[in-house]
Every structure is written in C-alpha cells, then in structure tokens.
Design a protein around this motif. Structure first.
Motif, short mmCIF file in Angstrom:
data_model
loop_
_atom_site.label_atom_id
_atom_site.label_comp_id
_atom_site.label_asym_id
_atom_site.label_seq_id
_atom_site.Cartn_x
_atom_site.Cartn_y
_atom_site.Cartn_z
N PHE A 54 0.87 -1.17 0.00
CA PHE A 54 0.00 0.00 0.00
C PHE A 54 0.90 1.21 0.00
CE2 PHE A 54 -2.60 3.24 2.15
CZ PHE A 54 -3.79 3.15 1.43
N PHE B 100 -4.96 2.12 4.50
CA PHE B 100 -4.14 0.92 4.65
C PHE B 100 -4.90 -0.19 5.37
CE2 PHE B 100 -1.23 -1.59 7.34
CZ PHE B 100 -0.49 -2.21 6.33
N GLN C 283 3.49 0.34 9.30
CA GLN C 283 2.40 -0.50 8.79
C GLN C 283 2.36 -1.88 9.46
OE1 GLN C 283 3.51 -0.47 4.62
NE2 GLN C 283 2.08 1.19 4.14
#
Length: 268
Positions: A182, A191, A213
């Motif tokens: 992403f 995300f 992330q």
C-alpha cells in the motif's frame, strides 16, 4: 503442506543499501523481513547493496530474513544468486516470476526456499505452475498495474481477478499468498481497509514498505480475541460429522479453519 510461512502476516521490504532501515527492521515486529536488491536500489548502488545484504544476514535476527534478488534477464542476477546462495538468509525472493522453469532454475541455483512475486500478466497465468516450485506467492500489485497498462492511481478493482487467481494458485499449490504493498504512507485508514479487503479475499498476510504498517497489518491478518475464543469452543465441542454449534451447523472443514486460526494465534 510444504511451506512453513503460513503463520506470517507482515512482510517488511526495505532497501539493502540503507543501514538505518536494516537496524530498525531488526527491532520491529515484522514476521518476515526482505532485504531488497531490486526496485528499491539504484543501479549504481547494486553492488554495495549486495554486500550489505550478505553482511546483514551474517548475524542472528529475531525473525526470518529473505533477500530479494534482481529479476531473470537482468545484468545483476547472476552476481545476486552467487552472493545470496552463500549467505545465511533464510529465504530468497524472485521478482516478476513468469514461468515454472525460471522459478525452478533460480531456486536450484540458490539452494534456498524461494518466494515468487507475481507481478505480470504472464506470472498470473503461470501462477498455478509457479506455486509448485515456490514456498509462497506474493502479489506485486504496483508492477501488475503497470504491466496491465492501468493508470498509476488505479484502484484494486481492475486487478481483482488477478488477485483472486494468485490466491487460487497458492491454495492449489498448498503455499501461502501475500497481498501487495500500500503506497500511501500517511493514509492509515486506507491501509487498514486494504488489509481487511486482502484478508477477505483469502490472503495470509501483506507486503509492507514502512515499519508503521506492521502493527495494523499484524492485527488485521491475525485472528481477533473473539475469533480465538470461538475457535477454542468449536474445537472442544466438535465430536465428528455434521452437528449444531452455537446455533449453526459445523463440519470437519470448520474445525480445520478453527485450528488454523488458533495456530496463527500461537496456540497450534
């Protein structure tokens, strides 16, 4: 099942030429780290990155580590293969895998478990065969969009068929499948939404390009507490055949799914 990567949720990619990123990755909660020699490294820095990757994996890591080599037909691949084959990396990653022959040749030369990135139309169509020689399939969504001549800001809808074909190939080959990256680093909501979409399609985890992330990815692809508790009760209650469980019918397939959830939660 031939792969031991089914418990992996997060795969963090980082340039092997960036020592600071490597140091941060060591301390991260990523399930698998990939030191990249391909897209993330400028041509002028390839040799230096190769040396850095081999050096980085020469010491112990708290998680498995892979090195992504350059693709078939590039001027750097033979040197990458020689270096990675002699390294202490746990896995290697092949970008733009497009045929069973290419994957087998690279895997044999490396003598390491190989993760194959499906990033082209040819790769998608050959994915069932590629899964026979790889330990996992990784959807390379950026390259796939480019190969299909889609706009740079194209949504996932135009590649939805390709994503599902990758998952089908992985399941038929009994290897895990991982969703692509992403790109919008500041879009936490977007995300998380893509993580949940990937899980709903059947992906086991996701490729990442930033340490921020990792936590939301691990949470999204791991079973929730409610799922774990339900899985425990289901496994304990099952006595064989079709039967009623908490106002729904269950069979052996539901028990197998529950056991997979418990294993991903560290209880299997």
């Amino acid at each position: 099942m031939k792969s031991d990567l089914f418990a992996v949720r997060s795969i963090l990619f980082l340039p092997a030429s960036n020592p600071r990123a490597i140091a941060k990755a060591r301390e991260s909660a990523a399930d698998l780290v990939v030191l990249d020699l391909e897209d993330a490294v400028k041509p002028a820095d390839k040799a230096e990155a190769r040396i850095a990757a081999v050096e980085a994996v020469s010491s112990e890591w708290p998680m498995p580590v892979a090195i992504r080599i350059n693709g078939v037909g590039t001027e750097w691949q033979s040197d990458d293969i020689e270096a990675v084959a002699g390294s202490r990396s746990d896995y290697a990653v092949l970008p733009r895998a497009s045929s069973l022959q290419d994957v087998r040749q690279v895997a044999d030369a490396l003598n390491k478990p190989l993760l194959a990135m499906i990033e082209t139309a040819a790769g998608v169509l050959a994915a069932p065969e590629i899964a026979r020689a790889a330990q996992a399939l990784i959807a390379g969504t950026n390259d796939l969009r480019a190969d299909l001549h889609l706009p740079l800001d194209a949504t996932r809808e135009p590649i939805s068929t390709a994503l599902q074909l990758i998952i089908l190939a992985a399941r038929a080959g009994e290897v895990p499948a991982f969703d692509g990256v992403f790109n919008r680093l500041s879009d936490a909501e977007g995300f998380l939404s893509e993580c949940m979409h990937g899980r709903s399609l059947g992906f086991d985890g996701k490729s990442l390009i930033h340490p921020d992330q990792i936590a939301p990815c691990n949470e999204a692809f791991g079973p929730s507490q409610d799922e774990v508790q339900t899985a425990r009760r289901l496994v304990e209650a099952f006595s064989g055949g079709a039967e009623r469980f908490e106002d729904r019918m269950i069979e052996r397939m539901h028990v197998e799914a529950a056991r997979r959830a418990l294993k991903r939660a560290g209880e299997g």
